[in-house]
Write an enzyme that holds these catalytic residues in place. Structure first.
Site, PDB file in Angstrom:
ATOM      1  N   ASP A  36      11.839 -25.657  -5.708  1.00  0.00           N
ATOM      2  CA  ASP A  36      13.161 -26.210  -6.612  1.00  0.00           C
ATOM      3  C   ASP A  36      12.100 -27.505  -6.679  1.00  0.00           C
ATOM      4  OD1 ASP A  36      16.379 -25.785  -6.255  1.00  0.00           O
ATOM      5  OD2 ASP A  36      15.323 -27.463  -7.282  1.00  0.00           O
ATOM      6  N   ASP A  64       7.451 -27.090 -10.587  1.00  0.00           N
ATOM      7  CA  ASP A  64       7.732 -26.953 -12.101  1.00  0.00           C
ATOM      8  C   ASP A  64       7.411 -25.643 -12.855  1.00  0.00           C
ATOM      9  OD1 ASP A  64       8.108 -27.483 -14.856  1.00  0.00           O
ATOM     10  OD2 ASP A  64       6.688 -29.065 -15.552  1.00  0.00           O
ATOM     11  N   ASN A  91      16.286 -16.910  -9.546  1.00  0.00           N
ATOM     12  CA  ASN A  91      18.306 -17.306  -9.205  1.00  0.00           C
ATOM     13  C   ASN A  91      17.932 -19.559 -10.208  1.00  0.00           C
ATOM     14  OD1 ASN A  91      20.643 -18.681  -8.152  1.00  0.00           O
ATOM     15  ND2 ASN A  91      19.345 -19.826  -7.861  1.00  0.00           N
ATOM     16  N   TYR A 156      22.605 -20.555 -23.635  1.00  0.00           N
ATOM     17  CA  TYR A 156      22.403 -20.003 -22.913  1.00  0.00           C
ATOM     18  C   TYR A 156      22.804 -18.606 -22.703  1.00  0.00           C
ATOM     19  CZ  TYR A 156      24.252 -19.287 -17.578  1.00  0.00           C
ATOM     20  OH  TYR A 156      24.650 -19.324 -16.518  1.00  0.00           O
ATOM     21  N   LYS A 160      19.887 -15.392 -21.059  1.00  0.00           N
ATOM     22  CA  LYS A 160      20.635 -14.378 -19.851  1.00  0.00           C
ATOM     23  C   LYS A 160      20.267 -13.295 -20.826  1.00  0.00           C
ATOM     24  CE  LYS A 160      21.691 -17.254 -16.797  1.00  0.00           C
ATOM     25  NZ  LYS A 160      20.571 -17.435 -15.678  1.00  0.00           N
TER      26      LYS A 160
END
Length: 256
Positions: A36, A64, A91, A156, A160
């Site tokens: 993260d 990163d 994720n 977005y 996806k």
């Protein structure tokens, strides 16, 4: 069998869905590495997992995920420390407020695309050689039902949709090496990401949730259950699949 003893990377695991996935995998016996960009949150998440599931159950790295060198460094360090990398859960993801295409900035387009799909490409590229050498791997990518499109969601939804296509291509390419690749698409899960969207948008989504067969928002644990299924050793004959986890919302919504 299952995931016990396996080494798993969970990106964006400092909170929300990512932490729920990391927690469930650690509970099931995997050793989990949280990747993260949030230094404080990442360290705290790994500490929580260790306190709950025991010493050696979790580690963390501030990464990163859009930078090839940084991703390569983190993967090499993890492989050296743990000896293998068996499971990758891509994720990490971001979203911007709904924006008309003519008003969408290049910055917001690039930020979403880099975080949501470039990160998956870079991490898989770094990890797959280790999985091929071991003859085993499980890749689980997190997409969204929004890949079907929606007003103001061009960046977005495009990111996806790319995740879904990327997953299918990985499954075809990597199956002969003993590596599976599958995709999980949540509908509504109440996380900080959702709570950062405008209240009017939240209300519209909650109204849709009330009409779905299981009329409640999802939880990180709901998503984690699906991820663990795909990550399991016993799921060796399942690849290239795209699973909606959303209370049956995909059966009744005409638009995302």
């Amino acid at each position: 069998m299952g995931v016990r003893g396996r080494v798993a990377i969970v990106t964006g695991g400092a909170g929300g869905i990512g932490f729920g996935i990391a927690d469930h995998l650690a509970e099931s016996g995997a050793r989990v590495a949280i990747f993260d960009r949030d230094p404080e949150g990442t360290a705290k998440a790994a500490q929580r997992l260790t306190e709950t599931h025991g010493s050696g159950s979790a580690t963390s790295a501030v990464v990163d995920l859009t930078d090839r060198a940084d991703v390569g460094r983190a993967v090499s360090n993890l492989k050296e420390a743990f000896g293998s990398i068996d499971i990758v859960v891509n994720n990490a993801g971001v979203i911007t407020p709904p924006t008309a295409i003519e008003e969408l900035s290049e910055r917001d387009w690039d930020w979403v695309m880099n975080t949501n799909i470039r990160s998956q490409y870079l991490l898989c590229g770094a990890v797959v050689p280790h999985m091929k050498a071991a003859g085993f791997g499980r890749i689980v990518n997190i997409a969204s039902r929004s890949w079907l499109g929606g007003t103001g969601l061009s960046n977005y939804a495009a990111s996806k949709g790319a995740v879904v296509a990327f997953t299918r291509s990985l499954a075809i390419e990597l199956g002969p090496a003993g590596i599976t690749a599958n995709c999980v698409s949540p509908t509504l899960v109440v996380t900080p990401l959702f709570l950062n969207t405008p209240e009017s948008d939240q209300a519209a989504v909650m109204a849709r949730v009330a009409r779905q067969p299981i009329a409640r928002p999802g939880t990180p644990r709901d998503i984690a259950q699906a991820v663990k299924f795909f990550a399991d050793e016993n799921s060796s004959y399942i690849t290239g699949q795209h699973l909606y986890v959303g209370g049956g919302g995909d059966l009744v919504y005409s638009t995302p």
